[in-house]
Every structure is written in C-alpha cells, then in structure tokens.
Design an enzyme around this catalytic site. Structure first.
Site, mmCIF file in Angstrom:
data_model
loop_
_atom_site.group_PDB
_atom_site.id
_atom_site.type_symbol
_atom_site.label_atom_id
_atom_site.label_comp_id
_atom_site.label_asym_id
_atom_site.label_seq_id
_atom_site.Cartn_x
_atom_site.Cartn_y
_atom_site.Cartn_z
ATOM 1 N N CYS A 114 0.751 -1.141 0.027
ATOM 2 C CA CYS A 114 -0.045 0.055 0.065
ATOM 3 C C CYS A 114 0.787 1.194 0.034
ATOM 4 O O CYS A 114 0.272 2.268 -0.590
ATOM 5 C CB CYS A 114 -0.835 -0.039 1.099
ATOM 6 S SG CYS A 114 -2.257 -1.148 0.962
ATOM 7 N N HIS A 262 -3.573 7.213 0.848
ATOM 8 C CA HIS A 262 -3.838 6.048 0.129
ATOM 9 C C HIS A 262 -5.120 5.481 0.416
ATOM 10 O O HIS A 262 -5.762 5.496 1.286
ATOM 11 C CB HIS A 262 -2.703 4.951 0.667
ATOM 12 C CG HIS A 262 -3.435 3.600 0.514
ATOM 13 N ND1 HIS A 262 -3.269 3.048 -0.699
ATOM 14 C CD2 HIS A 262 -3.617 2.742 1.522
ATOM 15 C CE1 HIS A 262 -3.735 1.651 -0.554
ATOM 16 N NE2 HIS A 262 -3.969 1.411 0.745
ATOM 17 N N ASN A 292 -9.652 -0.324 -2.925
ATOM 18 C CA ASN A 292 -8.383 -0.249 -2.475
ATOM 19 C C ASN A 292 -7.531 -0.856 -3.803
ATOM 20 O O ASN A 292 -7.344 -2.195 -3.994
ATOM 21 C CB ASN A 292 -8.031 -1.036 -1.180
ATOM 22 C CG ASN A 292 -6.653 -0.833 -0.820
ATOM 23 O OD1 ASN A 292 -5.672 -0.539 -1.511
ATOM 24 N ND2 ASN A 292 -6.260 -1.036 0.355
#
Length: 335
Positions: A114, A262, A292
């Site tokens: 991530c 993020h 995501n």
C-alpha cells in the site's frame, strides 16, 4: 543538488465495473454492509486475457509520458511498485521497459504494497536529486481480483480490493522551492503477518507444498488481514507521517492545499481529515469508485485530482500511505 518535479501523470483502470450488488451474488454480503465498513460502492476487475499488472502499468505510463513532454528515449530509469507482478520473477519493471520500447535503462521493482508508490517516488526522487538521472518513470499497478477468495469465507478482504494502475514521470527541477520537498519512510515488521499473503513463499509454503497437501481449507495463499488492528495502526501512522513531513519543511496544516491519502478505507481517510480539520476540498478520495488498488491508489487519485483542476501551480500537496509490512510514508510536494 536538484529537486524532482512531477512532469506528467496518467492512470488506467479496467472497463469491467463490479458493484457491491454484483459481489452479493458470489458472497454473503450486501451493499449496505460494504459501504458502512469501507465506503466502497464499486471497483474494477480485469477481464482475463485483456489486462495484466504490466499492461495496465504501460497504459498509465503512456499517458503520463505524453503529458510530461518527455520523449521515451529520454526516460533514464523505471521504478515499478506492485504486490501483484505478472510473474513471480522477473518483476514488471523490465516488462515495462520492453513493452514501452525504452532504451536499455535500469528497471527496479518495489514491493511495499500500500505504501509502494510513496517508496517508489522516494527512490526516484533521490536519483534525480543526486544528478544521476534526469527523468524517471514511476508506476504503481495492481491486479487483485484474480488472487482473492471470492467466497463468503474471504469477504472481509475480497470486497475491499480492486485493479488499476497509475504512473508519474519525475523530471529534474532546478528551482529548489518547487517539486518534491521531502519524503519520509517507515516500517514496523513486527506486525508483518497482520496483513499478509503467506504462500507461495520460499520460507513458508511453496507451490510444491500446496500441491502435495491438496487441502481445500488451506487459506495461506489468500490474503489475510486483521482489519481492526490495521485500522487502529493506520490512523496513528497516517497522522504521524503527515506531521513529520510538514515539520521537516516548516509547514503547518494550514499550508495543505490537497491531501491524497492511500485509498485503503474511506473511514480511515475521514478520520484523518477530521483529525487535521481539513475540508472536503482539501482531501481527495475515490475509493468509492475503485476500491483499494494498493500501490496504484495514490497515483490514480493524484491524477484524477489534477485532471479535475483540484491541484494547481503553487499548491502544497501531501501524499501519505500506510499498509502491509507494516510500512508507511509521506511525500510533501510544491506543485
């Protein structure tokens, strides 16, 4: 000494839209349950045979390169961030070099999940700051959909992730008041297994072990996430690393024109927005549309925000990420 600036941005997402209602036909879940916990309404999944991690990265890169005004022959280096390479090895960096028809420049793969794009951006920034390279192509690209447990057993993870790619061309900037002012990177490996995919791996369970056991209940090759633990750590580390970046540049929260977090979970972004007292025009979120996308999430969101005119010359832009590893980081950019 130089600074590096983002000269061009681009993103690509697959055409295949998967809504929460679509997932409810495969998994015991529903739109309300998913939105309440994540804020996600839909995501993109590749159609097998049409897109890969590399091909999406190439498409995003082509847009970024065209917008940058930098010729392909002037790209000096490639940094590719992903947790989902086409092959176990080689990594997608060299495949991008091949498919874009670049010179035989170096290609580096970053495996920081991530926070991968922040790490990749930092690497590229250091190369440019030292004068070693002038133009570096940075890509974040992910295919999650083909590796998720699309059953009720895996719903806590599988409803969250989507596929996509984003790219940036970093170029030399001689004006030291502009460009990437600083990057800040951290890790806390003691929590690595709280968000991880264990197998196949040389140190735990390799392909031969999985085949030999032929265990239908083996979950080691699906992503595992301790959601509450990750959330609690994320909101702390996000805040810390944003403040670290601001303090390093003698800036305050009032100087933030745009925060691109993020896109892990809309609830995390909303928590950080409230903590810093930022309004909706100062934070850009698109997890509602894409889920995501791990290393791709920041460059996709950054590109969208720029395309919509939400980022203008002279703006202070903050990028921040937290994820598997545990790794986290931030970048402070003067646009």
């Amino acid at each position: 000494m130089y600074h590096s600036k983002i000269a061009g941005l681009g993103y690509y997402v697959p055409s295949n839209v998967v809504t929460n209602d679509d997932l409810s036909k495969l998994i015991d879940t529903n739109d309300e349950w998913i939105q309440e916990r994540t804020g996600i309404q839909e995501r993109r999944h590749i159609i097998r045979g049409e897109d890969t991690t590399t091909s999406m990265g190439v498409k995003a890169a082509e847009i970024a390169i065209e917008r940058s005004g930098v010729a392909k022959e002037d790209i000096d280096f490639v940094v590719f961030a992903t947790l989902s390479p086409d092959y176990y090895f080689p990594g997608p960096g060299v495949l991008v070099q091949r498919d874009l028809g670049l010179r035989t420049v170096g290609a580096l793969d970053v495996r920081n999940q991530c926070s991968g794009f922040i790490y990749a951006l930092s690497v590229a920034d250091q190369y440019i700051k030292t004068g070693m390279y002038k133009n570096v192509l940075v890509i974040g690209s992910e295919v999650h959909s083909t590796g998720l447990d699309m059953t009720t057993r895996g719903r806590g993870v599988s409803v969250i992730f989507g596929d996509g790619a984003g790219a940036a061309v970093l170029s030399r900037e001689e004006d030291l008041t502009k460009g990437i002012l600083s990057t800040h990177l951290h890790s806390e490996g003691q929590h690595a297994e709280e968000l991880a995919l264990i197998a196949p791996g040389m140190g735990a369970r390799w392909v031969s072990d999985i085949i030999a056991d032929n265990d239908p209940n083996d979950e080691s090759y699906f992503p595992h996430m301790n959601g509450q633990f990750v959330f609690k750590n994320a909101v702390v580390r996000f805040a810390e690393v944003i403040n670290e970046g601001l303090e390093a540049n003698n800036l305050s929260v009032s100087n933030i024109d745009m925060l691109i977090p993020h896109q892990a979970n809309l609830r995390i972004s909303q928590f950080i927005q409230k903590k810093f007292g930022l309004n909706d025009d100062q934070v850009y979120n698109n997890i509602q549309k894409y889920g995501n996308t791990t290393a791709a999430s920041i460059p996709i969101a950054l590109t969208e925000a720029w395309e919509k005119g939400k980022i203008k010359s002279g703006d202070t832009v903050v990028l921040a990420a937290f994820g598997s590893g545990f790794t986290w980081g931030s970048a402070i950019i003067k646009w």
